[in-house]
Write an enzyme that holds these catalytic residues in place. Structure first.
Site, PDB file in Angstrom:
ATOM      1  N   GLU A  57       0.895  -1.177   0.000  1.00 39.69           N
ATOM      2  CA  GLU A  57       0.000   0.000   0.000  1.00 39.69           C
ATOM      3  C   GLU A  57       0.924   1.215   0.000  1.00 39.69           C
ATOM      4  O   GLU A  57       1.530   1.535   1.025  1.00 39.69           O
ATOM      5  CB  GLU A  57      -0.874   0.014   1.258  1.00 39.69           C
ATOM      6  CG  GLU A  57      -1.835  -1.163   1.384  1.00 39.69           C
ATOM      7  CD  GLU A  57      -3.078  -0.990   0.528  1.00 39.69           C
ATOM      8  OE1 GLU A  57      -3.188   0.021  -0.193  1.00 39.69           O
ATOM      9  OE2 GLU A  57      -3.939  -1.876   0.569  1.00 39.69           O
ATOM     10  N   CYS A 101      -2.429   9.091   2.813  1.00 43.59           N
ATOM     11  CA  CYS A 101      -2.091   8.585   1.475  1.00 43.59           C
ATOM     12  C   CYS A 101      -3.141   9.001   0.468  1.00 43.59           C
ATOM     13  O   CYS A 101      -2.812   9.314  -0.670  1.00 43.59           O
ATOM     14  CB  CYS A 101      -1.946   7.069   1.503  1.00 43.59           C
ATOM     15  SG  CYS A 101      -3.383   6.209   2.170  1.00 43.59           S
ATOM     16  N   GLU A 142       4.263  13.445  -4.811  1.00 39.79           N
ATOM     17  CA  GLU A 142       3.374  13.289  -3.660  1.00 39.79           C
ATOM     18  C   GLU A 142       3.875  14.256  -2.594  1.00 39.79           C
ATOM     19  O   GLU A 142       4.832  13.969  -1.879  1.00 39.79           O
ATOM     20  CB  GLU A 142       3.432  11.849  -3.123  1.00 39.79           C
ATOM     21  CG  GLU A 142       2.494  11.677  -1.943  1.00 39.79           C
ATOM     22  CD  GLU A 142       2.626  10.326  -1.234  1.00 39.79           C
ATOM     23  OE1 GLU A 142       3.756   9.824  -1.090  1.00 39.79           O
ATOM     24  OE2 GLU A 142       1.591   9.806  -0.809  1.00 39.79           O
TER      25      GLU A 142
HETATM   26  P1  NAD Z   1       8.389   5.122   4.497  1.00 42.53           P
HETATM   27  O1  NAD Z   1       8.369   4.331   3.242  1.00 42.53           O
HETATM   28  O2  NAD Z   1       9.508   6.053   4.726  1.00 42.53           O
HETATM   29  O3  NAD Z   1       8.364   4.153   5.775  1.00 42.53           O
HETATM   30  C1  NAD Z   1       7.355   3.177   5.954  1.00 42.53           C
HETATM   31  C2  NAD Z   1       7.873   2.107   6.897  1.00 42.53           C
HETATM   32  O4  NAD Z   1       8.925   1.392   6.260  1.00 42.53           O
HETATM   33  C3  NAD Z   1       8.449   2.638   8.197  1.00 42.53           C
HETATM   34  O5  NAD Z   1       8.099   1.768   9.241  1.00 42.53           O
HETATM   35  C4  NAD Z   1       9.949   2.595   7.929  1.00 42.53           C
HETATM   36  O6  NAD Z   1      10.724   2.506   9.106  1.00 42.53           O
HETATM   37  C5  NAD Z   1      10.060   1.316   7.125  1.00 42.53           C
HETATM   38  N1  NAD Z   1      11.268   1.177   6.304  1.00 42.53           N
HETATM   39  C6  NAD Z   1      12.205   2.102   5.997  1.00 42.53           C
HETATM   40  N2  NAD Z   1      13.149   1.557   5.201  1.00 42.53           N
HETATM   41  C7  NAD Z   1      12.801   0.264   4.989  1.00 42.53           C
HETATM   42  C8  NAD Z   1      13.366  -0.805   4.235  1.00 42.53           C
HETATM   43  N3  NAD Z   1      14.480  -0.664   3.535  1.00 42.53           N
HETATM   44  N4  NAD Z   1      12.712  -1.997   4.224  1.00 42.53           N
HETATM   45  C9  NAD Z   1      11.569  -2.164   4.916  1.00 42.53           C
HETATM   46  N5  NAD Z   1      10.984  -1.175   5.651  1.00 42.53           N
HETATM   47  C10 NAD Z   1      11.599   0.024   5.689  1.00 42.53           C
HETATM   48  O7  NAD Z   1       6.986   5.873   4.553  1.00 42.53           O
HETATM   49  P2  NAD Z   1       6.502   6.928   5.641  1.00 42.53           P
HETATM   50  O8  NAD Z   1       7.210   8.215   5.383  1.00 42.53           O
HETATM   51  O9  NAD Z   1       6.539   6.308   6.976  1.00 42.53           O
HETATM   52  O10 NAD Z   1       4.950   7.081   5.249  1.00 42.53           O
HETATM   53  C11 NAD Z   1       4.487   7.952   4.286  1.00 42.53           C
HETATM   54  C12 NAD Z   1       4.242   7.234   2.983  1.00 42.53           C
HETATM   55  O11 NAD Z   1       3.345   6.150   3.185  1.00 42.53           O
HETATM   56  C13 NAD Z   1       3.578   8.109   1.941  1.00 42.53           C
HETATM   57  O12 NAD Z   1       4.160   7.851   0.690  1.00 42.53           O
HETATM   58  C14 NAD Z   1       2.134   7.640   1.970  1.00 42.53           C
HETATM   59  O13 NAD Z   1       1.402   7.888   0.789  1.00 42.53           O
HETATM   60  C15 NAD Z   1       2.315   6.191   2.199  1.00 42.53           C
HETATM   61  N6  NAD Z   1       1.091   5.597   2.734  1.00 42.53           N
HETATM   62  C16 NAD Z   1       0.343   4.772   1.936  1.00 42.53           C
HETATM   63  C17 NAD Z   1      -0.860   4.250   2.393  1.00 42.53           C
HETATM   64  C18 NAD Z   1      -1.730   3.355   1.538  1.00 42.53           C
HETATM   65  O14 NAD Z   1      -2.637   2.728   2.075  1.00 42.53           O
HETATM   66  N7  NAD Z   1      -1.508   3.269   0.239  1.00 42.53           N
HETATM   67  C19 NAD Z   1      -1.286   4.571   3.677  1.00 42.53           C
HETATM   68  C20 NAD Z   1      -0.510   5.422   4.452  1.00 42.53           C
HETATM   69  C21 NAD Z   1       0.683   5.916   3.977  1.00 42.53           C
END
Ligand code: NAD
Length: 505
Positions: free
Chosen positions: A261, A296, A397
């Protein structure tokens, strides 16, 4: 091994709760390095500490989850549903004070935190109602040739990786179907908003058999270890598209099943057949600025038919100007700060580049507490006009309280503009003419299309949700999420294979 429950500590201000997001494996807290979690509305306030989980912690958590898997997966779906229902009651009873904690660590205003925290019990209960869908194998065929059944089986140890924007709600969209299906879990809260989710997960873990729910908070190291671990069969990842791509690469090692997601750049399209009145304008203020633009599926760009554009911009800027930005705990705030420094600096940089490229950036709204303004990641809302369709602000975004408003002349043009994006999470079409709106909606490359609404709540837990293109893989919510964390197994008894004689004997 440290066994330190959350305790009250003395601070200069008196007694305060010490909140801790710890590594929790089979009910035990493991030692880990930690870092402070800071209130984005009061940067001098440390709200708690988050453990920085490592690959070794993930390994321990996977071992515990694997040990718990046989007993949990062999329970009947209804038995698991009963356990989850009781756990939901315990989570619900603990949730009251947690909305405030979420606002203090995440920044969003209190009603938004209540929705987020309330999601845990709500989503768990919703999934317990789907136990029937797993309870019996379906007879696929039964005739003279034999009987064939198909049934859903759990996948095994499942990782749930969570972002900081709606940490509790989003975590439970993965956790709840995965548990009902018989999987056991390693959950990774984001290091940027881990405290409330950890508190909820501690209650959940205490109310389920040992090792069914394990928690490894932290940053990229813990996330990457989950994506790579060969003991994990499934990952529910919610986060940015860039990190989703890394997860996908790492998951290839043992061909993990993935639900991704990811990010969005949702267009709202105000058709010629719309009426631009206060209702439409107010809805679009909610659609863009709820959670300071950090959802999101917030609207990230608005396209308005040229016949309405000038009127819309005038009414819209007037409505956005009524927003009050301040500490989310203060009921006078309509918008809190953004969550973290990189986010704060990224949006400021984006606004500077947008201005430098010649667009009109109108900064609106008011500061609740001008004296405390610089002690938080506060940003006033901005509406941007005279901006090119291919500008960075329109195509990225932005994930913050700024929105471009662009005119268009025809349906074909706006469908092309909306679809010219690497993302395809959600979109909305605004019109008084349902058939007109539906015609446009069906042409959009978007996992969800909402008509005359586009805000948190528009996609409830029973509706399939997920992205086209760079916005993700798979569909969450509803029965779709349950199917996404199960394998479909076929059992065939006495199938007639006489048409395939095999080698001569
Ligand atoms: P992010 O991708 O920076 O982090 C998400 C998670 O992944 C965190 O827990 C982070 O610690 C972890 N992470 C970081 N590096 C990783 C790696 N190499 N492997 C695995 N996990 C890792 O995102 P964010 O800044 O926390 O959240 C914002 C983003 O999330 C925005 O792009 C938003 O649109 C998206 N989002 C999508 C949905 C959806 O349902 N489509 C919902 C909410 C947020």
């Amino acid at each position: 091994m440290e066994q330190s429950p959350s305790t009250a500590v003395l601070t200069a201000a008196g007694v305060a709760d010490a909140h801790e997001s710890a590594v929790l494996v089979a009910g035990e807290r493991l030692d880990a390095d930690s870092q402070p979690v800071v209130n984005p509305a009061r940067l001098h306030e440390v709200v708690g500490r988050v453990a920085l989980g490592t690959a070794a912690h993930v390994d321990r958590a996977v071992t515990a989850a694997a040990a718990a898997f046989p007993a949990w997966s062999r329970m009947s779906p209804h038995e698991r549903a009963d356990r989850l229902s009781a756990a939901a009651d315990a989570v619900s009873a603990a949730a009251g004070p947690l909305a405030e904690l979420l606002t203090r660590e995440q920044g969003k205003v209190l009603w938004e935190s209540r929705v987020d925290v309330g999601g845990a019990a709500h989503i768990l209960r919703y999934y317990t109602g789907l136990a029937d869908r797993l309870a019996e194998d379906e007879v696929f065929r039964s005739d003279a040739r034999g009987t064939v059944w198909s049934g859903r089986r759990p996948m095994g140890v499942t990782g749930v990786i969570v972002p900081w924007n709606s940490p509790v709600y989003l975590a439970f969209l993965g956790i709840s179907p995965a548990l009902l299906a018989g999987n056991t879990l390693v959950v990774k809260p984001s290091e940027l908003a881990p405290l409330t989710l950890s508190a909820v997960l501690t209650v959940l873990a205490e109310n389920l058999p040992e090792g069914v729910v394990n928690v490894v908070p932290g940053g990229g190291e813990a996330g990457a270890a989950i994506a790579e671990h060969h003991g994990i069969r499934k990952v529910f990842f919610t986060g940015s598209t860039a990190t989703g791509q890394q997860v996908m690469r790492a998951a290839a090692g043992n061909l993990k099943n993935l639900s991704l997601e990811l990010g969005g750049n949702d267009p709202a399209i105000v058709l010629e057949s719309a009426t631009v009145d206060d209702g439409l304008v107010d809805e679009l203020v909610q659609s863009v600025f709820t959670a300071s633009g950090q959802i999101c599926f917030n609207v990230k760009r608005i396209y308005v038919h040229r016949s309405h554009h000038a009127d819309f911009v005038e009414r819209y800027t007037a409505a956005v100007d009524r927003l009050v930005v301040g500490d989310g705990l203060d009921p006078r705030s309509s918008m809190g700060p953004v969550n973290n420094r990189p986010q704060f600096e990224r949006i400021q940089g984006l606004l500077e580049r947008t201005r430098a490229a010649g667009a009109t950036v109108t900064t609106l709204g008011s500061k609740l507490d001008p004296d405390g303004w610089d002690d938080g990641y506060f940003l006033l809302p901005s509406v941007v006009t005279d901006v090119a369709p291919g500008a960075e602000l329109v195509t990225c975004e932005q994930f913050g309280p700024v929105v471009p408003v662009l005119p268009f002349d025809s349906d074909d043009e706006v469908v092309g503009l909306a679809n010219d994006s690497e993302f395809g999470l959600a979109a909305s079409v605004w019109s008084r003419d349902r058939e007109h709106a539906l015609g446009v909606a069906r042409r959009l490359e978007s996992g969800s299309v909402f008509l005359n609404v586009h805000r948190i709540g528009a996609s409830d837990v029973s509706m399939p949700f997920g992205g086209f293109k760079g916005s993700g893989i798979g569909r969450g919510h509803g029965i779709n999420a349950l199917e996404a964390c199960t394998e479909l197994q076929t059992i065939a008894d006495h199938v007639d294979v006489s048409g395939f004689p095999g080698p001569a004997r």
